[in-house]
Scaffold this active site. Structure first.
Site, PDB file in Angstrom:
ATOM      1  N   ASP A 163       0.818  -1.225   0.000  1.00  0.00           N
ATOM      2  CA  ASP A 163       0.000   0.000   0.000  1.00  0.00           C
ATOM      3  C   ASP A 163       0.849   1.271   0.000  1.00  0.00           C
ATOM      4  O   ASP A 163       0.685   2.136  -0.854  1.00  0.00           O
ATOM      5  CB  ASP A 163      -0.916   0.054   1.235  1.00  0.00           C
ATOM      6  CG  ASP A 163      -2.074  -0.926   1.141  1.00  0.00           C
ATOM      7  OD1 ASP A 163      -2.302  -1.474   0.037  1.00  0.00           O
ATOM      8  OD2 ASP A 163      -2.744  -1.154   2.159  1.00  0.00           O
ATOM      9  N   ARG A 217       0.488   4.708  17.099  1.00  0.00           N
ATOM     10  CA  ARG A 217       0.214   5.635  15.986  1.00  0.00           C
ATOM     11  C   ARG A 217       0.600   7.079  16.266  1.00  0.00           C
ATOM     12  O   ARG A 217       1.254   7.708  15.427  1.00  0.00           O
ATOM     13  CB  ARG A 217      -1.259   5.553  15.548  1.00  0.00           C
ATOM     14  CG  ARG A 217      -1.668   4.235  14.895  1.00  0.00           C
ATOM     15  CD  ARG A 217      -0.736   3.780  13.815  1.00  0.00           C
ATOM     16  NE  ARG A 217      -1.231   2.626  13.090  1.00  0.00           N
ATOM     17  CZ  ARG A 217      -0.465   1.780  12.412  1.00  0.00           C
ATOM     18  NH1 ARG A 217       0.848   1.953  12.388  1.00  0.00           N
ATOM     19  NH2 ARG A 217      -0.997   0.771  11.762  1.00  0.00           N
ATOM     20  N   ASP A 248      -6.971   3.920  12.120  1.00  0.00           N
ATOM     21  CA  ASP A 248      -5.664   4.561  11.989  1.00  0.00           C
ATOM     22  C   ASP A 248      -5.740   5.926  11.311  1.00  0.00           C
ATOM     23  O   ASP A 248      -4.995   6.836  11.650  1.00  0.00           O
ATOM     24  CB  ASP A 248      -4.699   3.638  11.237  1.00  0.00           C
ATOM     25  CG  ASP A 248      -4.218   2.502  12.121  1.00  0.00           C
ATOM     26  OD1 ASP A 248      -4.263   2.658  13.356  1.00  0.00           O
ATOM     27  OD2 ASP A 248      -3.794   1.466  11.581  1.00  0.00           O
ATOM     28  N   SER A 280      -3.185  -9.116   7.160  1.00  0.00           N
ATOM     29  CA  SER A 280      -2.564  -7.815   7.360  1.00  0.00           C
ATOM     30  C   SER A 280      -2.046  -7.779   8.797  1.00  0.00           C
ATOM     31  O   SER A 280      -2.811  -7.936   9.742  1.00  0.00           O
ATOM     32  CB  SER A 280      -3.600  -6.719   7.122  1.00  0.00           C
ATOM     33  OG  SER A 280      -3.221  -5.553   7.814  1.00  0.00           O
TER      34      SER A 280
HETATM   35  N1  ARG Z   1      -7.938  -2.854  15.485  1.00  0.00           N
HETATM   36  C1  ARG Z   1      -6.715  -2.381  16.031  1.00  0.00           C
HETATM   37  C2  ARG Z   1      -6.715  -0.889  16.183  1.00  0.00           C
HETATM   38  O1  ARG Z   1      -7.568  -0.226  15.646  1.00  0.00           O
HETATM   39  C3  ARG Z   1      -5.487  -2.885  15.288  1.00  0.00           C
HETATM   40  C4  ARG Z   1      -5.366  -2.543  13.850  1.00  0.00           C
HETATM   41  C5  ARG Z   1      -4.128  -3.162  13.300  1.00  0.00           C
HETATM   42  N2  ARG Z   1      -3.946  -3.013  11.873  1.00  0.00           N
HETATM   43  C6  ARG Z   1      -3.587  -4.027  11.080  1.00  0.00           C
HETATM   44  N3  ARG Z   1      -3.430  -3.759   9.812  1.00  0.00           N
HETATM   45  N4  ARG Z   1      -3.416  -5.232  11.488  1.00  0.00           N
HETATM   46  O2  ARG Z   1      -5.884  -0.344  16.862  1.00  0.00           O
END
Ligand code: ARG
Length: 389
Positions: free
Chosen positions: A13, A92, A121, A170
């Site tokens: 990506d 993040r 995110d 992912s």
């Molecule tokens: N659901 C979790 C969050 O919003 C983790 C997201 C992780 N992303 C991934 N591409 N595995 O913090």
């Protein structure tokens, strides 16, 4: 527009974003930034190689210590959103701040990230980039690209497709947790195959007792040996992982309201929070514990929602830090069979003391409790009598 800084993981990506930012958005220069929050060494190396190869310039920034500071705040807050230990959510803003600092230094015109319009995110990144005053570009969210299109576009632009070993998951991995989502795993009724797990197994054949020492709510030593936050977490991930500790398979409410099926691994997080909660029960008063639970829930929600720059976050941390002044001591835990269980604890601030159990030494006459008991339940009795008459 001439210069854009791209928040870069090295995956398909974000790599596809490099030519897209030039072709579709008209940037002359794309600078990639990868921030180290404890992801695997080889992922970092790959990101750096690919950034250098495909972008005009690349930075790798080490933010592990900064992330550990955030993890310490999380431990003090017993951080937990619906059962999720918040690894991605907490990392993040650390990533975003480091990327924004580079963008300031580079005098960039915008910052780009690879988050989609479905997840959390985007909120976490946008917030910090906007705080710094940057225009935010999110090609994945804006252009609605499919994986097939991305692969074709990558080939056309001479970009290698990262080998996926036929695993359509992912993965987001850092020091605190590993998240696996996507593909078949999205379906809540699908049982995940063992191969999605990398941090946890059940290799340990025998139970093990470990000791963790805390100072002001922060873990400082394992089995009597002082360790850095990073070292301690890495070690506990290994020890706990062998006992199969710290797997979560759950339904999660994303900020946008979507329900998502999530799988996580986080042995150290489970062990440290279990220990920390146990020590708090020894040293904090009943009322502190009760009130802190509300604070913790609010704290976790702010982190999950990407709102750590809200002044409420600082205020909650101030309250939490005040309570942690006495969270110093040790906890022993038994690890085994996918479980962690506190089995002993002690603290110089303990509110339990053997000599206090005998009221005499406190100068309290236990017969006084009779009066307390009569008033204690008065209103309920008045009400029942009312009903009877
Ligand atoms: N659901 C979790 C969050 O919003 C983790 C997201 C992780 N992303 C991934 N591409 N595995 O913090």
């Amino acid at each position: 527009m001439s210069k854009v800084v791209l928040c870069y993981s090295g995956g398909l990506d974000t790599t596809v974003c490099i030519p897209l930012l030039k072709e579709r958005y008209g940037f002359k220069e794309v600078i990639t930034v990868t921030v180290n929050v404890g992801q695997p060494e080889e992922d970092l190396k790959k990101a750096e190689e690919r950034g250098k190869k495909y972008a005009d310039r690349h930075y790798t920034v080490d933010a592990v210590d900064e992330f550990v500071d955030m993890i310490f705040m999380l431990i003090k807050a017993n951080g937990d959103y619906e059962g999720y230990v918040l690894g991605t959510a907490l990392a993040r803003p650390v990533i975003a701040r480091n990327v924004a600092e580079i963008a300031v230094k580079e005098n960039a015109d915008a910052i780009a990230h690879g988050a989609t319009g479905k997840g959390n995110d985007q909120l976490r990144f946008d917030n910090i980039f906007l705080e710094y005053g940057f225009k935010v570009i999110a090609p994945m969210r804006e252009l609605n690209l499919t994986r097939e299109w991305e692969i074709e576009y990558a080939i056309k632009n001479g970009i290698d497709i990262p080998v996926t070993k036929d695993r359509p998951w992912s993965i987001d991995e850092n020091l605190w947790s590993r998240s696996v989502e996507g593909g078949k795993l999205e379906s809540p009724s699908y049982i995940p195959p063992e191969e999605i797990y990398e941090w946890t197994n059940r290799e340990a054949k025998e139970d093990e007792i470990i000791r963790i020492d805390f100072e002001r709510g922060v873990p400082v030593a394992l089995n009597g040996k002082k360790m850095s936050g990073r070292g301690l977490i890495e070690k506990l991930n290994r020890i706990g992982g062998r006992h199969g500790i710290g797997r979560t398979d759950m339904m999660e409410d994303r900020v946008l309201g979507l329900k998502a099926r999530e799988n996580y691994e986080h042995p150290a997080a489970t062990i440290l929070i279990t220990a920390h909660r146990d020590l708090e029960k020894l040293v904090l008063t009943r009322r502190e514990l009760k009130f802190k639970r509300f604070v913790e829930e609010e704290w976790a929600e702010l982190v999950y929602y990407g709102l750590v720059n809200d002044p409420l976050f600082d205020a909650l941390n101030a309250f939490i830090d005040r309570t942690q002044e006495r969270v110093t001591g040790w906890v022993k835990l038994r690890l085994g069979d996918c479980h962690v269980m506190p089995v002993a604890r002690d603290s110089e601030f303990s509110l339990y003391r053997e000599e206090l159990v005998s009221f005499d030494s406190l100068g309290i006459d236990q017969s006084l409790a009779e009066g307390f008991s009569i008033f204690h339940s008065l209103q309920g009795r008045l009400f029942r009598r009312l009903k009877r008459d």
